[in-house]
Design a protein around this motif. Structure first.
Motif, mmCIF file in Angstrom:
data_model
loop_
_atom_site.group_PDB
_atom_site.id
_atom_site.type_symbol
_atom_site.label_atom_id
_atom_site.label_comp_id
_atom_site.label_asym_id
_atom_site.label_seq_id
_atom_site.Cartn_x
_atom_site.Cartn_y
_atom_site.Cartn_z
ATOM 1 N N UNK A 21 -14.376 -18.000 -5.351
ATOM 2 C CA UNK A 21 -13.394 -17.043 -4.853
ATOM 3 C C UNK A 21 -14.063 -15.791 -4.283
ATOM 4 N N UNK A 22 -15.393 -15.789 -4.228
ATOM 5 C CA UNK A 22 -16.151 -14.650 -3.710
ATOM 6 C C UNK A 22 -16.321 -14.848 -2.213
ATOM 7 N N UNK A 23 -15.941 -13.872 -1.443
ATOM 8 C CA UNK A 23 -15.945 -13.995 0.010
ATOM 9 C C UNK A 23 -17.135 -13.269 0.630
ATOM 10 N N UNK A 24 -17.685 -13.851 1.682
ATOM 11 C CA UNK A 24 -18.752 -13.178 2.415
ATOM 12 C C UNK A 24 -18.179 -12.331 3.551
ATOM 13 N N UNK A 25 -16.922 -12.560 3.877
ATOM 14 C CA UNK A 25 -16.263 -11.833 4.962
ATOM 15 C C UNK A 25 -15.270 -10.837 4.356
ATOM 16 N N UNK A 26 -15.486 -9.550 4.597
ATOM 17 C CA UNK A 26 -14.552 -8.570 4.038
ATOM 18 C C UNK A 26 -13.218 -8.585 4.766
ATOM 19 N N UNK A 27 -12.174 -8.124 4.099
ATOM 20 C CA UNK A 27 -10.867 -7.997 4.763
ATOM 21 C C UNK A 27 -10.950 -6.960 5.883
ATOM 22 N N UNK A 28 -9.992 -6.992 6.763
ATOM 23 C CA UNK A 28 -9.943 -6.025 7.862
ATOM 24 C C UNK A 28 -9.707 -4.616 7.315
ATOM 25 N N UNK A 29 -9.996 -3.648 8.142
ATOM 26 C CA UNK A 29 -9.750 -2.246 7.764
ATOM 27 C C UNK A 29 -8.271 -2.029 7.469
ATOM 28 N N UNK A 30 -7.418 -2.695 8.230
ATOM 29 C CA UNK A 30 -5.972 -2.566 8.012
ATOM 30 C C UNK A 30 -5.582 -3.110 6.642
ATOM 31 N N UNK A 31 -6.155 -4.258 6.282
ATOM 32 C CA UNK A 31 -5.857 -4.853 4.970
ATOM 33 C C UNK A 31 -6.329 -3.942 3.846
ATOM 34 N N UNK A 32 -7.495 -3.356 4.012
ATOM 35 C CA UNK A 32 -8.044 -2.471 2.992
ATOM 36 C C UNK A 32 -7.250 -1.171 2.868
ATOM 37 N N UNK A 33 -6.534 -0.802 3.902
ATOM 38 C CA UNK A 33 -5.771 0.443 3.901
ATOM 39 C C UNK A 33 -4.377 0.295 3.291
ATOM 40 N N UNK A 34 -4.049 -0.880 2.812
ATOM 41 C CA UNK A 34 -2.728 -1.110 2.223
ATOM 42 C C UNK A 34 -2.442 -0.114 1.106
ATOM 43 N N UNK A 39 -3.029 -4.201 -3.204
ATOM 44 C CA UNK A 39 -3.007 -4.619 -1.783
ATOM 45 C C UNK A 39 -2.341 -5.981 -1.643
ATOM 46 N N UNK A 40 -1.317 -6.198 -2.461
ATOM 47 C CA UNK A 40 -0.683 -7.518 -2.538
ATOM 48 C C UNK A 40 -0.028 -7.956 -1.242
ATOM 49 N N UNK A 41 0.196 -7.019 -0.340
ATOM 50 C CA UNK A 41 0.814 -7.378 0.932
ATOM 51 C C UNK A 41 -0.201 -7.753 2.016
ATOM 52 N N UNK A 42 -1.498 -7.539 1.735
ATOM 53 C CA UNK A 42 -2.493 -7.788 2.780
ATOM 54 C C UNK A 42 -3.648 -8.695 2.381
ATOM 55 N N UNK A 43 -3.795 -8.981 1.088
ATOM 56 C CA UNK A 43 -4.928 -9.820 0.673
ATOM 57 C C UNK A 43 -4.651 -10.458 -0.687
ATOM 58 N N UNK A 44 -5.326 -11.581 -0.958
ATOM 59 C CA UNK A 44 -5.192 -12.186 -2.282
ATOM 60 C C UNK A 44 -5.907 -11.330 -3.328
ATOM 61 N N UNK A 45 -5.532 -11.511 -4.570
ATOM 62 C CA UNK A 45 -6.074 -10.683 -5.648
ATOM 63 C C UNK A 45 -7.592 -10.768 -5.733
ATOM 64 N N UNK A 46 -8.157 -11.937 -5.499
ATOM 65 C CA UNK A 46 -9.615 -12.050 -5.600
ATOM 66 C C UNK A 46 -10.316 -11.138 -4.595
#
Length: 113
Positions: A21-34, A39-46
């Motif tokens: 469940x560890x990702x090498x690709x970070x979420x977008x800046x928009x997702x991180x700004x939730x 951030x349940x509306x922009x990314x999974x909990x992991x």
């Protein structure tokens, strides 16, 4: 207590990696700004754990800054990672351990291992 938190954060990272469940690709800046909790509306909990929670808690530990005392991540983790398998219980238990260390409460529905 800071050292105990550091150990638990490391164990949570290990469990996420074991579960792939560890990702090498970070979420977008928009997702991180939730502004939504976890951030349940922009990314999974992991991803929230990996890219927001662990780094922020790690910064508090490194800076020897005050740690949160009202924390309950386990209930949302149990919901997010359902159905819970034996493999996922390691992750749930480490999250519950961190909740208990910081808040003095363990709100965990699944069996401890």
């Amino acid at each position: 207590m800071h050292q105990q938190v550091a150990v638990l954060l490391s164990q949570i990272e290990i469990e996420l990696k074991k579960l792939q469940l560890w990702s090498v690709v970070p979420p977008s800046a928009e997702a991180l700004a939730s502004l939504a909790p976890f951030c349940c509306d922009t990314m999974p909990l992991e991803q929230w754990l990996q890219f927001i929670f662990i780094p922020r808690m790690g910064a508090l530990v490194e800076g020897r800054l005050p740690l949160p005392v009202n924390i309950a991540v386990c209930p949302i983790a149990e919901e997010a990672f359902a159905p819970l398998t034996e493999a996922k219980l390691g992750l749930i238990n480490r999250i519950a351990d961190l909740d208990q260390l910081l808040s003095g409460k363990r709100i965990q529905q699944s069996a401890r291992c």
